[in-house]
Design an enzyme around this catalytic site. Structure first.
Site, PDB file in Angstrom:
ATOM      1  N   LYS A  53      -8.914 -15.626   7.362  1.00 34.56           N
ATOM      2  CA  LYS A  53      -7.736 -16.061   6.624  1.00 34.56           C
ATOM      3  C   LYS A  53      -7.036 -17.338   7.515  1.00 34.56           C
ATOM      4  O   LYS A  53      -6.105 -18.067   7.711  1.00 34.56           O
ATOM      5  CB  LYS A  53      -6.903 -14.504   7.315  1.00 34.56           C
ATOM      6  CG  LYS A  53      -6.997 -13.570   6.471  1.00 34.56           C
ATOM      7  CD  LYS A  53      -6.069 -11.874   7.445  1.00 34.56           C
ATOM      8  CE  LYS A  53      -6.724 -10.696   5.869  1.00 34.56           C
ATOM      9  NZ  LYS A  53      -6.109  -9.725   6.765  1.00 34.56           N
ATOM     10  N   LYS A  58       8.424   1.943   3.263  1.00 32.41           N
ATOM     11  CA  LYS A  58       9.675   0.322   3.197  1.00 32.41           C
ATOM     12  C   LYS A  58      11.216   1.284   3.010  1.00 32.41           C
ATOM     13  O   LYS A  58      11.828   0.746   3.499  1.00 32.41           O
ATOM     14  CB  LYS A  58       9.471   0.399   1.434  1.00 32.41           C
ATOM     15  CG  LYS A  58       7.671  -0.003   1.532  1.00 32.41           C
ATOM     16  CD  LYS A  58       7.275  -1.289   2.654  1.00 32.41           C
ATOM     17  CE  LYS A  58       8.302  -2.460   2.374  1.00 32.41           C
ATOM     18  NZ  LYS A  58       7.923  -3.314   3.493  1.00 32.41           N
ATOM     19  N   TYR A  63       3.795   5.242   2.065  1.00 31.44           N
ATOM     20  CA  TYR A  63       5.152   3.635   1.737  1.00 31.44           C
ATOM     21  C   TYR A  63       5.813   3.901   1.015  1.00 31.44           C
ATOM     22  O   TYR A  63       6.169   2.769   1.916  1.00 31.44           O
ATOM     23  CB  TYR A  63       3.618   3.557   0.498  1.00 31.44           C
ATOM     24  CG  TYR A  63       3.746   1.858   0.312  1.00 31.44           C
ATOM     25  CD1 TYR A  63       3.563   1.122   1.137  1.00 31.44           C
ATOM     26  CD2 TYR A  63       4.746   1.272  -0.534  1.00 31.44           C
ATOM     27  CE1 TYR A  63       4.261  -0.641   0.884  1.00 31.44           C
ATOM     28  CE2 TYR A  63       4.697  -0.329  -1.027  1.00 31.44           C
ATOM     29  CZ  TYR A  63       4.377  -0.506  -0.223  1.00 31.44           C
ATOM     30  OH  TYR A  63       4.911  -1.984  -0.615  1.00 31.44           O
TER      31      TYR A  63
END
Length: 341
Positions: free
Chosen positions: A45, A173, A169
């Site tokens: 990364k 969110k 999830y």
């Protein structure tokens, strides 16, 4: 451009699918970028970000984790704009939070507090999701007629094609977006807050592998049951599937930064299509994949995509459905090796 490129901006979650593309676009536009990663020892990364054009001169990397959000303070310090792109997807069992929802809310709160404490941040822009904008009615009697910014997913309902992970999830969110927006509703010394509730994001990628969202787009070609269930889950949650190209998503983020003043919630998707329409496009244009007949049949709903707030501010989408789907296949062929040709 409407502002000086001498500005410093911070990207929370700079090594992910959207985050890395956003860092690339910000560097291309001449901004100095602070980007956070969970682990600066992650060579893949770090190398990816450091290899971007002008990264040596204008990119500074910081180690910070949403599970220890106070770490973001140093990265945010001295920045004028902050993009909160990160979201916890796997729970850290050793943390002080009981699940990813708690972690996401605490992270949102802490990042907003760091912005206020900095004394320099003008605007916080949060990468939200359309999973928080379902037009399902609170009483469970079906869908409303329109998807737009006033739609909030009723978290008390159970959702078709769901499981514990998908429900977590959606909760994280939805509640994190509400938490972030609450900071824009206060008299808090001038911090503007924007949330961009993005559709399913497709297109190219900087990552050396096929991103999870592109894998969902092409699940009817790979016949991946897990990814296809995610596609169907999104369809059952939002009525149809709002989709958007990675380029348009990052352009929308930068657009919301470069406006002299902007705040509030915006949905971000250029098309609103059914899973059957996606399958039909693949069948007609990529016959080599032999799309299964069951993918071509699905719910036919008359729900309308009614969100125009972003366009009313002057934003223009560049990518249509065809371009998004074509780029997903192109990206998967580039990243997927011999098993996806």
């Amino acid at each position: 451009m409407s502002m000086s490129t001498s500005y410093k901006v911070c990207v929370i979650g700079g090594a992910g699918y959207i985050g890395s593309w956003l860092v690339k676009q910000l560097l291309e536009k001449g901004y100095t970028v602070h980007a956070t990663l969970r682990n600066l020892d992650d060579v893949t990364k770090v190398s990816l970000l450091k290899s971007l054009p002008d990264a040596d001169a204008r990119l500074v990397l910081f180690e910070a984790d949403i599970y220890n959000p106070i770490e973001y303070e140093h990265a945010i310090e001295g920045c004028e704009f902050v993009f909160h792109v990160a979201t916890p997807l796997q729970h850290n069992e050793n943390s002080q939070y009981k699940n990813i929802t708690e972690a996401a809310i605490a992270g949102a709160k802490s990042i907003a507090e760091c912005c206020l404490k900095s004394g320099t941040v003008k605007r916080l822009i949060y990468t939200a999701s359309v999973v928080a904008a379902s037009p399902l009615k609170e009483d469970g009697s079906g869908f409303g007629n329109v998807v737009e910014e006033t739609c909030w997913t009723p978290l008390s309902l159970s959702f078709a094609c769901s499981n514990a992970y998908r429900k977590a999830y959606v909760d994280s969110k939805t509640l994190a977006e509400r938490e972030i927006l609450s900071y824009g509703n206060q008299k808090n010394g001038g911090l503007e807050v924007v949330t961009l509730a993005c559709g399913l994001v497709g297109g190219d990628a900087l990552l050396p592998f096929t991103s999870s969202s592109v894998a969902v787009f092409i699940s009817q070609l790979t016949n991946s049951a897990t990814e296809y269930q995610l596609l169907r889950f999104l369809e059952e949650l939002v009525g149809k599937i709002p989709i958007v190209h990675i380029d348009d998503v990052c352009d929308a983020h930068i657009f919301c930064m470069e406006k002299p003043s902007i705040s509030g919630r915006f949905l971000c998707a250029s098309s609103y299509v059914s899973s059957a329409e996606i399958a039909t496009y693949f069948q007609q244009n990529y016959p080599i994949f032999q799309v299964k007949p069951e993918y071509l049949d699905g719910p036919k709903r008359e729900i309308v995509w009614g969100s125009t707030k972003l366009e009313e501010k002057g934003f223009e989408y560049k990518y249509c459905t065809k371009m998004i789907l074509d780029d997903c296949i192109r990206c998967a062929r580039k990243r997927g090796g011999t098993d996806f040709q």
